[in-house]
Design a protein around this motif. Structure first.
Motif, PDB file in Angstrom:
ATOM      1  N   ALA A 266       0.835  -1.205   0.000  1.00 48.22           N
ATOM      2  CA  ALA A 266       0.000   0.000   0.000  1.00 48.22           C
ATOM      3  C   ALA A 266       0.866   1.251   0.000  1.00 48.22           C
ATOM      4  CB  ALA A 266      -0.921  -0.009   1.215  1.00 48.22           C
ATOM      5  N   ARG A 267       1.943   1.230   0.754  1.00 47.46           N
ATOM      6  CA  ARG A 267       2.823   2.403   0.863  1.00 47.46           C
ATOM      7  C   ARG A 267       3.666   2.614  -0.395  1.00 47.46           C
ATOM      8  NH1 ARG A 267       7.798   1.864   4.824  1.00 47.46           N
ATOM      9  NH2 ARG A 267       8.517   0.707   2.988  1.00 47.46           N
ATOM     10  N   ASP A 268       4.179   1.518  -0.951  1.00 52.78           N
ATOM     11  CA  ASP A 268       5.185   1.623  -2.004  1.00 52.78           C
ATOM     12  C   ASP A 268       4.656   1.460  -3.427  1.00 52.78           C
ATOM     13  OD1 ASP A 268       6.922   1.866   0.102  1.00 52.78           O
ATOM     14  OD2 ASP A 268       7.769  -0.142  -0.079  1.00 52.78           O
ATOM     15  N   PHE A 269       3.491   0.797  -3.579  1.00 54.03           N
ATOM     16  CA  PHE A 269       3.043   0.456  -4.930  1.00 54.03           C
ATOM     17  C   PHE A 269       1.597   0.844  -5.235  1.00 54.03           C
ATOM     18  CE2 PHE A 269       6.620  -2.420  -4.316  1.00 54.03           C
ATOM     19  CZ  PHE A 269       7.315  -2.242  -5.500  1.00 54.03           C
ATOM     20  N   THR A 270       0.898   1.428  -4.275  1.00 54.22           N
ATOM     21  CA  THR A 270      -0.503   1.780  -4.487  1.00 54.22           C
ATOM     22  C   THR A 270      -0.640   3.293  -4.612  1.00 54.22           C
ATOM     23  OG1 THR A 270      -1.193  -0.142  -3.191  1.00 54.22           O
ATOM     24  CG2 THR A 270      -2.843   1.559  -3.554  1.00 54.22           C
ATOM     25  N   GLN A 271      -1.539   3.737  -5.496  1.00 51.69           N
ATOM     26  CA  GLN A 271      -1.753   5.171  -5.717  1.00 51.69           C
ATOM     27  C   GLN A 271      -2.040   5.890  -4.406  1.00 51.69           C
ATOM     28  OE1 GLN A 271      -4.890   5.291  -8.612  1.00 51.69           O
ATOM     29  NE2 GLN A 271      -3.567   4.672 -10.309  1.00 51.69           N
ATOM     30  N   LYS A 272      -1.473   7.070  -4.252  1.00 53.66           N
ATOM     31  CA  LYS A 272      -1.564   7.798  -2.988  1.00 53.66           C
ATOM     32  C   LYS A 272      -2.801   8.673  -2.885  1.00 53.66           C
ATOM     33  CE  LYS A 272       3.354   7.983  -1.855  1.00 53.66           C
ATOM     34  NZ  LYS A 272       4.488   8.851  -1.490  1.00 53.66           N
ATOM     35  N   THR A 273      -3.537   8.798  -3.972  1.00 55.63           N
ATOM     36  CA  THR A 273      -4.776   9.580  -3.938  1.00 55.63           C
ATOM     37  C   THR A 273      -5.894   8.782  -4.595  1.00 55.63           C
ATOM     38  OG1 THR A 273      -4.297  10.678  -6.041  1.00 55.63           O
ATOM     39  CG2 THR A 273      -3.553  11.782  -4.019  1.00 55.63           C
ATOM     40  N   SER A 274      -7.116   9.163  -4.294  1.00 58.59           N
ATOM     41  CA  SER A 274      -8.286   8.512  -4.882  1.00 58.59           C
ATOM     42  C   SER A 274      -9.336   9.581  -5.162  1.00 58.59           C
ATOM     43  CB  SER A 274      -8.847   7.461  -3.920  1.00 58.59           C
ATOM     44  OG  SER A 274      -9.995   6.843  -4.448  1.00 58.59           O
ATOM     45  N   GLU A 275     -10.156   9.342  -6.168  1.00 58.15           N
ATOM     46  CA  GLU A 275     -11.195  10.301  -6.503  1.00 58.15           C
ATOM     47  C   GLU A 275     -12.467   9.577  -6.933  1.00 58.15           C
ATOM     48  OE1 GLU A 275      -9.789  11.152 -11.114  1.00 58.15           O
ATOM     49  OE2 GLU A 275      -9.147  12.520  -9.518  1.00 58.15           O
ATOM     50  N   GLY A 276     -13.555  10.330  -6.983  1.00 56.78           N
ATOM     51  CA  GLY A 276     -14.827   9.769  -7.428  1.00 56.78           C
ATOM     52  C   GLY A 276     -15.382   8.751  -6.450  1.00 56.78           C
ATOM     53  N   LEU A 277     -16.133   7.802  -6.968  1.00 61.58           N
ATOM     54  CA  LEU A 277     -16.807   6.795  -6.149  1.00 61.58           C
ATOM     55  C   LEU A 277     -15.818   5.998  -5.306  1.00 61.58           C
ATOM     56  CD1 LEU A 277     -19.607   5.558  -5.542  1.00 61.58           C
ATOM     57  CD2 LEU A 277     -19.152   3.899  -7.377  1.00 61.58           C
ATOM     58  N   GLN A 278     -14.655   5.684  -5.879  1.00 60.09           N
ATOM     59  CA  GLN A 278     -13.664   4.899  -5.140  1.00 60.09           C
ATOM     60  C   GLN A 278     -13.247   5.584  -3.845  1.00 60.09           C
ATOM     61  OE1 GLN A 278      -9.349   4.916  -6.022  1.00 60.09           O
ATOM     62  NE2 GLN A 278      -9.628   2.817  -6.739  1.00 60.09           N
ATOM     63  N   SER A 279     -13.156   6.921  -3.879  1.00 63.64           N
ATOM     64  CA  SER A 279     -12.683   7.649  -2.699  1.00 63.64           C
ATOM     65  C   SER A 279     -13.613   7.494  -1.502  1.00 63.64           C
ATOM     66  CB  SER A 279     -12.503   9.134  -3.030  1.00 63.64           C
ATOM     67  OG  SER A 279     -13.755   9.753  -3.297  1.00 63.64           O
ATOM     68  N   MET A 280     -14.883   7.175  -1.762  1.00 65.61           N
ATOM     69  CA  MET A 280     -15.824   6.991  -0.657  1.00 65.61           C
ATOM     70  C   MET A 280     -15.440   5.800   0.225  1.00 65.61           C
ATOM     71  SD  MET A 280     -19.528   7.843  -2.378  1.00 65.61           S
ATOM     72  CE  MET A 280     -20.357   7.741  -0.779  1.00 65.61           C
ATOM     73  N   ALA A 281     -14.713   4.836  -0.349  1.00 67.91           N
ATOM     74  CA  ALA A 281     -14.331   3.643   0.406  1.00 67.91           C
ATOM     75  C   ALA A 281     -13.342   3.953   1.516  1.00 67.91           C
ATOM     76  CB  ALA A 281     -13.733   2.600  -0.541  1.00 67.91           C
ATOM     77  N   PHE A 282     -12.683   5.111   1.454  1.00 66.91           N
ATOM     78  CA  PHE A 282     -11.665   5.440   2.449  1.00 66.91           C
ATOM     79  C   PHE A 282     -12.218   6.283   3.606  1.00 66.91           C
ATOM     80  CE2 PHE A 282      -9.455   4.417  -1.449  1.00 66.91           C
ATOM     81  CZ  PHE A 282      -8.543   3.482  -0.983  1.00 66.91           C
ATOM     82  N   ASP A 283     -13.530   6.465   3.619  1.00 67.36           N
ATOM     83  CA  ASP A 283     -14.219   7.103   4.741  1.00 67.36           C
ATOM     84  C   ASP A 283     -15.013   6.018   5.461  1.00 67.36           C
ATOM     85  OD1 ASP A 283     -15.907   8.430   6.488  1.00 67.36           O
ATOM     86  OD2 ASP A 283     -16.279  10.102   5.118  1.00 67.36           O
ATOM     87  N   VAL A 284     -14.623   5.699   6.678  1.00 66.72           N
ATOM     88  CA  VAL A 284     -15.234   4.573   7.384  1.00 66.72           C
ATOM     89  C   VAL A 284     -16.725   4.779   7.616  1.00 66.72           C
ATOM     90  CG1 VAL A 284     -14.785   5.410   9.730  1.00 66.72           C
ATOM     91  CG2 VAL A 284     -14.857   2.941   9.280  1.00 66.72           C
ATOM     92  N   THR A 285     -17.177   6.050   7.674  1.00 71.54           N
ATOM     93  CA  THR A 285     -18.614   6.279   7.876  1.00 71.54           C
ATOM     94  C   THR A 285     -19.427   5.795   6.672  1.00 71.54           C
ATOM     95  OG1 THR A 285     -18.491   8.544   6.990  1.00 71.54           O
ATOM     96  CG2 THR A 285     -18.163   8.262   9.365  1.00 71.54           C
ATOM     97  N   ASN A 286     -18.844   5.877   5.483  1.00 71.22           N
ATOM     98  CA  ASN A 286     -19.524   5.353   4.300  1.00 71.22           C
ATOM     99  C   ASN A 286     -19.627   3.830   4.353  1.00 71.22           C
ATOM    100  OD1 ASN A 286     -19.737   7.945   3.221  1.00 71.22           O
ATOM    101  ND2 ASN A 286     -17.772   7.789   2.169  1.00 71.22           N
ATOM    102  N   LEU A 287     -18.578   3.201   4.846  1.00 69.63           N
ATOM    103  CA  LEU A 287     -18.603   1.749   4.979  1.00 69.63           C
ATOM    104  C   LEU A 287     -19.637   1.321   6.006  1.00 69.63           C
ATOM    105  CD1 LEU A 287     -14.757   0.997   4.885  1.00 69.63           C
ATOM    106  CD2 LEU A 287     -16.399   0.918   3.006  1.00 69.63           C
ATOM    107  N   VAL A 288     -19.739   2.086   7.083  1.00 70.10           N
ATOM    108  CA  VAL A 288     -20.757   1.786   8.104  1.00 70.10           C
ATOM    109  C   VAL A 288     -22.162   1.912   7.508  1.00 70.10           C
ATOM    110  CG1 VAL A 288     -21.769   2.557  10.279  1.00 70.10           C
ATOM    111  CG2 VAL A 288     -19.284   2.429  10.038  1.00 70.10           C
ATOM    112  N   ALA A 289     -22.376   2.928   6.669  1.00 69.13           N
ATOM    113  CA  ALA A 289     -23.680   3.102   6.019  1.00 69.13           C
ATOM    114  C   ALA A 289     -24.005   1.898   5.136  1.00 69.13           C
ATOM    115  CB  ALA A 289     -23.701   4.389   5.206  1.00 69.13           C
ATOM    116  N   CYS A 290     -23.008   1.397   4.421  1.00 65.09           N
ATOM    117  CA  CYS A 290     -23.218   0.190   3.592  1.00 65.09           C
ATOM    118  C   CYS A 290     -23.585  -1.008   4.461  1.00 65.09           C
ATOM    119  CB  CYS A 290     -21.957  -0.109   2.783  1.00 65.09           C
ATOM    120  SG  CYS A 290     -21.591   1.092   1.489  1.00 65.09           S
TER     121      CYS A 290
END
Length: 509
Positions: A266-290
């Protein structure tokens, strides 16, 4: 799913939830802390990380032996207090010298010892709740629910660690290396909540401790109530459990890469930013809503009253409305911190547990539910699939160039690679971990219940010590496909071994 479960299940599960929240808050950033604070190389940091995990899961053997002699309840409470002292020492910013390293080592020993007294013995107490005839048929589903509940704590842990560290840096002006100690302090607070729950709801499980005291008395009539097995039966059960333990070693070696090589990926090989629908996955409150949508849907389908269906429908609508609002107010992009990926596994556990329980209940009614050993074998196959997927997604990437040095970065892949990998590994975990614990609590000879549960964690400990092997391979610049391929191969061989002895295991289950 929630019907015909003993009340004590929820008290013990919530007590474990508090403890697991603190543990995973600490674990989410621990490897990164070792490098940021002490400057350890990847191989050294990975070895310390895996050794700590080994101790956490090895010491329940000692805890089980102690509980068989002194009582499960006493060991659980003693363990919580020892853990608290360990987290307290770790939360102190003592610097980077040899004294600080020694203090860190002492704190890790205390945390591991406390966990050893607490974790396995609490789960034995859960198993004893299902010794009563009216609950016996719900043992597997009960442990799945228990497992789901404790993952609620783990679900919020990465976010808690990241948020408290950022707050300390921005509001208090502490350095990044010192901010890790604030994450460790969260664990201290979580243990206070854990012990409060354990004592506040003790009336729901006190009969388990009463029966334990009764069984240890000198009253022949009391001892007669404890089922005794013949020497041959006892030996057969212990042998079967040890065979399962041998497989469990390699599952945890692979699965607990979440805080090791998967975090490094995650640190070395994964994109450091996210946008659009994918970015919602990095907010735990959205995951709780799901998760609310999932549980609301099950409640809507299973409710027997109009009022119940109405409440469930309202919960679903509210959750969807919340998600829609969050989508319409998205930032252009969000920054992705490496530890945040560790939130996906517990979120998946919480969301998928009712799906898992419902599926196996449906198969049970049709007489087609796999046995516990069969589920364990399937779990190993799914775990192998997860690392095959990682190998495929890593093709074409350069060797691990960064080793923590941002100046030598290579190509980066979509965050969806790790998001999907954690989903696959969670399916494997749900098939193996809660079912394995249930299997041990059911098959273990009564007079060795604590020891056998301790050995389950002992096998986990060996697997956790082996977590360092891929980390060392990473530090030696092995090809990524090779690292993931080794893990996939180990899981596949373990699955084949389980299925080769399945008749023997089914006989005692």
């Amino acid at each position: 799913m929630f019907e015909n479960q003993p009340k004590g299940l929820w008290a013990l599960a919530l007590a474990n939830t508090g403890e697991r929240f603190g543990y995973y808050t600490m674990l989410a950033v621990f490897l990164l802390y070792l490098q940021a604070n002490f400057g350890f190389q990847t191989g050294v940091a990975s070895t310390i990380y895996s050794t700590f995990l080994m101790m956490v899961y090895f010491l329940p053997i000692i805890g089980g032996i102690a509980a068989d002699k002194f009582g499960f309840g006493k060991m659980v409470t003693t363990g919580i207090f020892i853990m608290f002292i360990g987290y307290l020492v770790l939360s102190l910013p003592l610097g980077k010298d040899s004294v600080a390293i020694a203090a860190m080592g002492i704190s890790l020993i205390l945390i591991a010892l406390g966990t050893g007294l607490f974790k396995g013995n609490l789960q034995v107490m859960v198993g004893r709740l299902y010794d009563e005839p009216q609950f016996a048929s719900n043992r597997d589903s009960g442990f799945s629910l228990f497992y789901m509940a404790i993952n609620i704590g783990a679900m919020f842990a990465p976010t808690a660690a990241i948020k408290i560290m950022k707050w300390a840096q921005m509001s208090l002006g502490v350095s990044e290396a010192d901010s890790y100690h604030f994450a460790f302090a969260v664990a201290c607070a979580s243990l206070i909540l854990s012990i409060a729950i354990y004592y506040a709801f003790s009336s729901t499980y006190k009969h388990v401790l009463a029966n334990e005291t009764k069984a240890k008395s000198d009253d022949p009539a009391a001892k007669a109530e404890v089922k005794e097995l013949s020497q041959a039966e006892t030996k057969e059960r212990i042998v079967c459990l040890c065979l399962v333990f041998a497989v469990v070693i390699f599952f945890w070696m692979a699965f607990h890469q979440n805080g090791n090589t998967l975090t490094l990926f995650a640190r070395d090989f994964t994109q450091k930013t996210s946008e659009g629908l994918q970015s919602m996955a990095f907010d735990v409150t959205n995951l709780v809503a799901c998760i609310f949508v999932v549980y609301g849907s099950f409640a809507l389908a299973q409710s027997k009253t109009g009022k119940g269906k109405g409440i469930a429908f309202g919960v679903i609508l509210a959750a969807i409305a919340f998600l829609f609002y969050k989508y319409t107010t998205l930032d252009s992009h969000v920054d992705i911190e490496a530890p945040i990926f560790q939130q996906f596994n517990p979120c998946y556990v919480v969301a998928l547990t009712p799906v898992s329980v419902a599926l196996f209940s449906w198969l049970n009614k049709k007489g087609k539910e796999p046995t516990s050993p069969e589920k364990i074998g399937l779990g190993m196959l799914v775990a192998a699939l997860g690392f095959v997927w990682m190998a495929v997604c890593s093709m074409g990437l350069e060797l691990p160039l960064t080793q923590g040095n941002a100046a030598t970065e290579g190509a980066r892949v979509s965050a969806n690679v790790l998001i999907s990998t954690y989903l696959i590994l969670t399916f494997a975990e749900l098939l193996l971990s809660p079912i394995g614990i249930s299997f041990v609590s059911k098959v273990a000879p009564p007079k060795y219940a604590g020891l056998m549960m301790g050995l389950w964690f002992g096998a986990t400990a060996i697997g956790n010590q082996l977590v360092m092997v891929p980390g060392i391979m990473w530090g030696m610049n092995f090809n990524l496909v090779t690292i993931w391929g080794v893990l996939a191969g180990i899981c596949l061989v373990s699955a084949l071994f389980i299925f080769s002895i399945i008749k023997k295991l089914n006989k005692v289950s």
